[in-house]
Design a protein around this motif. Structure first.
Motif, PDB file in Angstrom:
ATOM      1  N   GLN A  70      15.184  -0.223   0.469  1.00 48.94           N
ATOM      2  CA  GLN A  70      14.213  -1.072   1.155  1.00 48.94           C
ATOM      3  C   GLN A  70      13.452  -0.247   2.174  1.00 48.94           C
ATOM      4  O   GLN A  70      14.046   0.496   2.955  1.00 48.94           O
ATOM      5  N   GLU A  71      12.129  -0.365   2.136  1.00 50.57           N
ATOM      6  CA  GLU A  71      11.262   0.325   3.083  1.00 50.57           C
ATOM      7  C   GLU A  71      10.448  -0.709   3.835  1.00 50.57           C
ATOM      8  O   GLU A  71       9.863  -1.606   3.236  1.00 50.57           O
ATOM      9  N   SER A  72      10.431  -0.596   5.140  1.00 42.22           N
ATOM     10  CA  SER A  72       9.554  -1.408   5.979  1.00 42.22           C
ATOM     11  C   SER A  72       8.618  -0.440   6.664  1.00 42.22           C
ATOM     12  O   SER A  72       9.022   0.662   7.033  1.00 42.22           O
ATOM     13  N   GLY A  73       7.380  -0.823   6.799  1.00 42.94           N
ATOM     14  CA  GLY A  73       6.450   0.102   7.408  1.00 42.94           C
ATOM     15  C   GLY A  73       5.134  -0.523   7.748  1.00 42.94           C
ATOM     16  O   GLY A  73       4.973  -1.750   7.717  1.00 42.94           O
ATOM     17  N   THR A  74       4.186   0.334   8.022  1.00 43.08           N
ATOM     18  CA  THR A  74       2.881  -0.085   8.482  1.00 43.08           C
ATOM     19  C   THR A  74       1.791   0.535   7.622  1.00 43.08           C
ATOM     20  O   THR A  74       1.853   1.718   7.294  1.00 43.08           O
ATOM     21  N   GLN A  75       0.816  -0.285   7.275  1.00 44.56           N
ATOM     22  CA  GLN A  75      -0.371   0.212   6.575  1.00 44.56           C
ATOM     23  C   GLN A  75      -1.305   0.787   7.642  1.00 44.56           C
ATOM     24  O   GLN A  75      -1.631   0.110   8.607  1.00 44.56           O
ATOM     25  N   THR A  76      -1.690   2.044   7.486  1.00 40.70           N
ATOM     26  CA  THR A  76      -2.563   2.710   8.446  1.00 40.70           C
ATOM     27  C   THR A  76      -3.795   3.235   7.717  1.00 40.70           C
ATOM     28  O   THR A  76      -3.834   3.213   6.478  1.00 40.70           O
ATOM     29  N   PRO A  77      -4.775   3.732   8.439  1.00 36.12           N
ATOM     30  CA  PRO A  77      -5.957   4.309   7.766  1.00 36.12           C
ATOM     31  C   PRO A  77      -5.605   5.480   6.844  1.00 36.12           C
ATOM     32  O   PRO A  77      -6.354   5.774   5.919  1.00 36.12           O
ATOM     33  N   ILE A  78      -4.472   6.140   7.081  1.00 37.76           N
ATOM     34  CA  ILE A  78      -4.097   7.265   6.213  1.00 37.76           C
ATOM     35  C   ILE A  78      -3.069   6.880   5.155  1.00 37.76           C
ATOM     36  O   ILE A  78      -2.531   7.725   4.466  1.00 37.76           O
ATOM     37  N   GLY A  79      -2.782   5.592   5.034  1.00 39.21           N
ATOM     38  CA  GLY A  79      -1.855   5.113   4.012  1.00 39.21           C
ATOM     39  C   GLY A  79      -0.652   4.424   4.609  1.00 39.21           C
ATOM     40  O   GLY A  79      -0.540   4.257   5.826  1.00 39.21           O
ATOM     41  N   PHE A  80       0.263   4.013   3.746  1.00 41.58           N
ATOM     42  CA  PHE A  80       1.482   3.325   4.159  1.00 41.58           C
ATOM     43  C   PHE A  80       2.454   4.339   4.747  1.00 41.58           C
ATOM     44  O   PHE A  80       2.697   5.392   4.153  1.00 41.58           O
ATOM     45  N   ILE A  81       3.006   4.035   5.907  1.00 42.60           N
ATOM     46  CA  ILE A  81       4.007   4.897   6.537  1.00 42.60           C
ATOM     47  C   ILE A  81       5.251   4.054   6.748  1.00 42.60           C
ATOM     48  O   ILE A  81       5.217   3.038   7.452  1.00 42.60           O
ATOM     49  N   SER A  82       6.357   4.471   6.123  1.00 45.66           N
ATOM     50  CA  SER A  82       7.606   3.716   6.242  1.00 45.66           C
ATOM     51  C   SER A  82       8.249   3.965   7.596  1.00 45.66           C
ATOM     52  O   SER A  82       7.877   4.890   8.329  1.00 45.66           O
ATOM     53  N   GLN A  83       9.256   3.149   7.879  1.00 42.69           N
ATOM     54  CA  GLN A  83      10.058   3.364   9.066  1.00 42.69           C
ATOM     55  C   GLN A  83      10.802   4.682   8.922  1.00 42.69           C
ATOM     56  O   GLN A  83      10.940   5.205   7.824  1.00 42.69           O
ATOM     57  N   ALA A  84      11.275   5.216  10.033  1.00 40.95           N
ATOM     58  CA  ALA A  84      12.084   6.433   9.988  1.00 40.95           C
ATOM     59  C   ALA A  84      13.463   6.079   9.432  1.00 40.95           C
ATOM     60  O   ALA A  84      14.046   5.060   9.791  1.00 40.95           O
ATOM     61  N   PHE A  85      13.954   6.912   8.543  1.00 36.21           N
ATOM     62  CA  PHE A  85      15.291   6.737   7.998  1.00 36.21           C
ATOM     63  C   PHE A  85      16.233   7.671   8.752  1.00 36.21           C
ATOM     64  O   PHE A  85      15.915   8.845   8.945  1.00 36.21           O
ATOM     65  N   PRO A  86      17.391   7.177   9.185  1.00 29.39           N
ATOM     66  CA  PRO A  86      18.309   8.062   9.901  1.00 29.39           C
ATOM     67  C   PRO A  86      18.870   9.132   8.968  1.00 29.39           C
ATOM     68  O   PRO A  86      19.117   8.885   7.799  1.00 29.39           O
TER      69      PRO A  86
END
Length: 186
Positions: A70-86
């Motif tokens: 599962q990836e949660s993240g944010t859509q930004t002008p440079i594309g989708f960036i997922s949360q940091a994974f430990p």
């Protein structure tokens, strides 16, 4: 478009040859292309990514399974960036075109990304699977009899090992069913 393609279009594919300090740039950019480039235009998005894995059964036999990361993240002008994974660190590796390992267990739970070539793995149960160039996969057969791995098509391979904590849970050693409430990551 992947960041690697954007940089190649802007500067040419030989930028690393012009600047020796950037000799790992093509490998890192290939790794970056293994992650999602776009999803919906929502600012917060959750999706799942299909990941194959090598795991150990309770009797110690290695086998092939899968899970949905599962990836949660944010859509930004440079594309989708997922949360940091430990994680607990990463390693870069090169294996020769003649690479063929003896049977071994994974030294720790880790994700692996093949940057420029595939690898063939044979489990102790006799299953053979090819993890393709650019594929993100997971190994967690840290006990038992282990697996064999070898170069595919006698091609050398660069890869990145992304180590995770022993507590990381990728689910049971089975083939996973896609959750119906989340879209696939692209």
């Amino acid at each position: 478009m992947c960041i690697r393609d954007s940089i190649n279009a802007e500067y040419g594919t030989a930028i690393h040859a012009k600047m020796p300090s950037l000799r790992l740039l093509p490998l890192l950019l290939t790794a970056a292309c293994a992650f999602p480039s776009s999803l919906s235009t929502d600012s917060n998005t959750t999706c799942v990514r299909f990941v194959r894995k090598i795991c150990a059964r309770s009797n110690g036999a290695s086998t092939v399974g899968s899970f949905y990361l599962q990836e949660s993240g944010t859509q930004t002008p440079i594309g989708f960036i997922s949360q940091a994974f430990p994680g607990s660190g990463f390693k870069l590796r090169y294996t020769s075109p003649k690479y063929s390992s003896p049977q071994h267990v994974a030294p720790n739970k880790q994700f692996i990304i093949n940057l420029d070539a595939s690898v063939r793995v044979r489990t102790s149960e006799g299953q053979q699977v090819v993890f393709e160039r650019g594929e993100l996969f997971f190994v967690e057969d840290t006990f038992g009899v282990g697996h064999f791995s070898m170069a595919e098509d006698e091609t050398g391979r660069h890869s990145v090992f992304l180590m995770v904590a022993d507590e990381y849970d990728a689910g049971p050693c089975v083939n996973a069913t896609k959750p119906t409430d989340k879209p696939l990551c692209q």
